[in-house]
Design an enzyme around this catalytic site. Structure first.
Site, PDB file in Angstrom:
ATOM      1  N   ASP A  33       0.974  -1.415  -0.007  1.00  0.00           N
ATOM      2  CA  ASP A  33       0.154  -0.141  -0.005  1.00  0.00           C
ATOM      3  C   ASP A  33       0.796   1.599  -0.243  1.00  0.00           C
ATOM      4  O   ASP A  33       1.801   1.404   0.422  1.00  0.00           O
ATOM      5  CB  ASP A  33      -1.040   0.055   0.612  1.00  0.00           C
ATOM      6  CG  ASP A  33      -1.922   0.974   1.703  1.00  0.00           C
ATOM      7  OD1 ASP A  33      -2.188   1.142   0.102  1.00  0.00           O
ATOM      8  OD2 ASP A  33      -2.600   1.149   2.540  1.00  0.00           O
ATOM      9  N   ASN A  81     -11.167  -2.352  -5.914  1.00  0.00           N
ATOM     10  CA  ASN A  81     -10.294  -0.575  -6.638  1.00  0.00           C
ATOM     11  C   ASN A  81     -10.708  -0.988  -7.618  1.00  0.00           C
ATOM     12  O   ASN A  81     -10.687   0.368  -8.390  1.00  0.00           O
ATOM     13  CB  ASN A  81      -9.192  -1.520  -6.720  1.00  0.00           C
ATOM     14  CG  ASN A  81      -8.043  -1.912  -5.148  1.00  0.00           C
ATOM     15  OD1 ASN A  81      -7.311  -2.406  -5.009  1.00  0.00           O
ATOM     16  ND2 ASN A  81      -8.487  -0.517  -4.357  1.00  0.00           N
TER      17      ASN A  81
HETATM   18  C1  IPE Z   1      -5.697  -2.719  -0.306  1.00  0.00           C
HETATM   19  O1  IPE Z   1      -5.288  -1.354  -0.257  1.00  0.00           O
HETATM   20  C2  IPE Z   1      -5.545  -3.365  -1.653  1.00  0.00           C
HETATM   21  C3  IPE Z   1      -4.237  -3.805  -2.164  1.00  0.00           C
HETATM   22  C4  IPE Z   1      -2.624  -2.792  -2.090  1.00  0.00           C
HETATM   23  C5  IPE Z   1      -4.050  -3.778  -3.450  1.00  0.00           C
HETATM   24  P1  IPE Z   1      -6.445  -0.251  -0.883  1.00  0.00           P
HETATM   25  O2  IPE Z   1      -5.497   0.939  -0.856  1.00  0.00           O
HETATM   26  O3  IPE Z   1      -7.564  -0.358  -1.530  1.00  0.00           O
HETATM   27  O4  IPE Z   1      -7.006  -0.117   1.293  1.00  0.00           O
HETATM   28  P2  IPE Z   1      -7.832   0.666   2.139  1.00  0.00           P
HETATM   29  O5  IPE Z   1      -8.423   1.659   0.721  1.00  0.00           O
HETATM   30  O6  IPE Z   1      -6.297   2.252   2.167  1.00  0.00           O
HETATM   31  O7  IPE Z   1      -8.404  -0.194   2.627  1.00  0.00           O
HETATM   32  C1  IPE Z   2      -1.409  -0.079  -3.440  1.00  0.00           C
HETATM   33  O1  IPE Z   2      -1.105   1.793  -3.449  1.00  0.00           O
HETATM   34  C2  IPE Z   2      -1.805  -0.424  -5.020  1.00  0.00           C
HETATM   35  C3  IPE Z   2      -3.082  -0.968  -4.949  1.00  0.00           C
HETATM   36  C4  IPE Z   2      -4.231  -0.284  -4.324  1.00  0.00           C
HETATM   37  C5  IPE Z   2      -3.624  -0.923  -6.694  1.00  0.00           C
HETATM   38  P1  IPE Z   2      -2.083   3.018  -3.768  1.00  0.00           P
HETATM   39  O2  IPE Z   2      -3.197   2.894  -5.163  1.00  0.00           O
HETATM   40  O3  IPE Z   2      -3.742   2.615  -2.521  1.00  0.00           O
HETATM   41  O4  IPE Z   2      -1.972   4.042  -3.283  1.00  0.00           O
HETATM   42  P2  IPE Z   2      -2.466   4.953  -1.531  1.00  0.00           P
HETATM   43  O5  IPE Z   2      -3.063   3.933  -0.418  1.00  0.00           O
HETATM   44  O6  IPE Z   2      -3.444   5.723  -2.634  1.00  0.00           O
HETATM   45  O7  IPE Z   2      -0.843   6.079  -1.377  1.00  0.00           O
HETATM   46 MG    MG Z   3      -3.879   2.395  -0.619  1.00  0.00          MG
END
Ligand code: IPE
Ligand code: IPE
Ligand code: MG
Length: 253
Positions: A33, A81
């Site tokens: 993340d 997502n």
């Molecule tokens: C979890 O991260 C999913 C992945 C790392 C692919 P998210 O960014 O989607 O999770 P939330 O929304 O912060 O809980």
């Molecule tokens: C994790 O990074 C990757 C995916 C969920 C695909 P994020 O895209 O959630 O990055 P932040 O949490 O918005 O910084």
């Molecule tokens: Mg994230």
């Protein structure tokens, strides 16, 4: 050893070989993340954070293999997502297709077996094909299993398992009395995989976001403040070192 040097040794991260003398987790899960925030901090478009995240994953796979960890499961795209802006989702889909093909020769050489865990329905055809191609080309590899959680959501996985169980019972292939924790696990996407010993989440968020809920019942958690693209070997070794200091009781004394 002087007091000062023993004080500093508390913060010293052991080498790979030193760690390997201790308990190495059999299965590590990672919630990768913080890509978007990594990019925003640099005034870059969010998608460049995802691109930079691929580098971090490369580092982590290499080190996973060096440490002799047998199963690595990464959360790459959740069932939630899809609700992100269309451009970001499209960029990510392209990135998956590109990486699955560009990384394949090296992963194959290293004996890595790729497996997609997640719901197949709803995945764009081209992306699904890339996953299937990667799975087919690496299916005989034995060094390490690399699960890519894609279009993955644990609640959805559990509901699907329940439906499959009902169906199996209806068709006479399973008896109600045979449904227990062990047989239930066999209906999950992770059916061929032991439960994770350690789950790492980067970016300073302290939540599980629908990742391996059933499988993580007795998993150790490690949270790192570092955004995923910055997660390096040192951070990973520190997580393993921290894991080695845990006392896993599984409800016993
Ligand atoms: C979890 O991260 C999913 C992945 C790392 C692919 P998210 O960014 O989607 O999770 P939330 O929304 O912060 O809980
Ligand atoms: C994790 O990074 C990757 C995916 C969920 C695909 P994020 O895209 O959630 O990055 P932040 O949490 O918005 O910084
Ligand atoms: Mg994230």
């Amino acid at each position: 050893m002087s007091i000062i040097s023993s004080f500093f040794s508390l913060f010293k991260i052991p080498s790979i070989n030193e760690l390997k003398k201790g308990d190495i987790p059999n299965h590590v899960g990672i919630i990768m993340d913080g890509n978007g925030r990594w990019a925003s901090k640099r005034k870059l478009p969010r998608v460049l954070g995802h691109k930079a995240g691929v580098e971090a994953l490369r580092r982590v796979i290499k080190l996973t293999s060096k440490l002799g960890i047998k199963y690595l499961t990464v959360f790459s795209f959740s069932s939630e997502n899809w609700d992100r802006p269309k451009e970001e989702v499209e960029y990510l889909m392209g990135l998956f297709v590109d990486c699955l093909s560009s990384e394949l020769p090296l992963l194959n050489k290293k004996g890595v077996k790729i497996k997609m865990i997640g719901k197949k329905e709803g995945i764009p055809k081209k992306v699904l094909k890339s996953f299937e191609n990667a799975e087919n080309k690496t299916c005989k590899n034995k060094e390490m299993v690399f699960n890519i959680a894609f279009n993955y959501g644990s609640r959805q996985e559990i509901i699907e398992a329940v439906k499959k169980i009902f169906k199996a019972i209806g068709e006479g292939n399973l008896k109600l009395e045979e449904v227990d924790q062990n047989s239930f696990s066999k209906f999950l996407y992770t059916k061929d995989c032991p439960d994770p010993d350690l789950i790492i989440r980067t970016s300073g968020e302290y939540r599980i976001s629908n990742f391996l809920l059933w499988q993580g019942a007795y998993t150790e958690f490690y949270f790192s403040k570092v955004f995923w693209p910055d997660f390096n070997e040192k951070h990973y070794l520190r997580a393993i070192f921290d894991y080695q200091k845990r006392n896993r009781r599984f409800g016993k004394l």
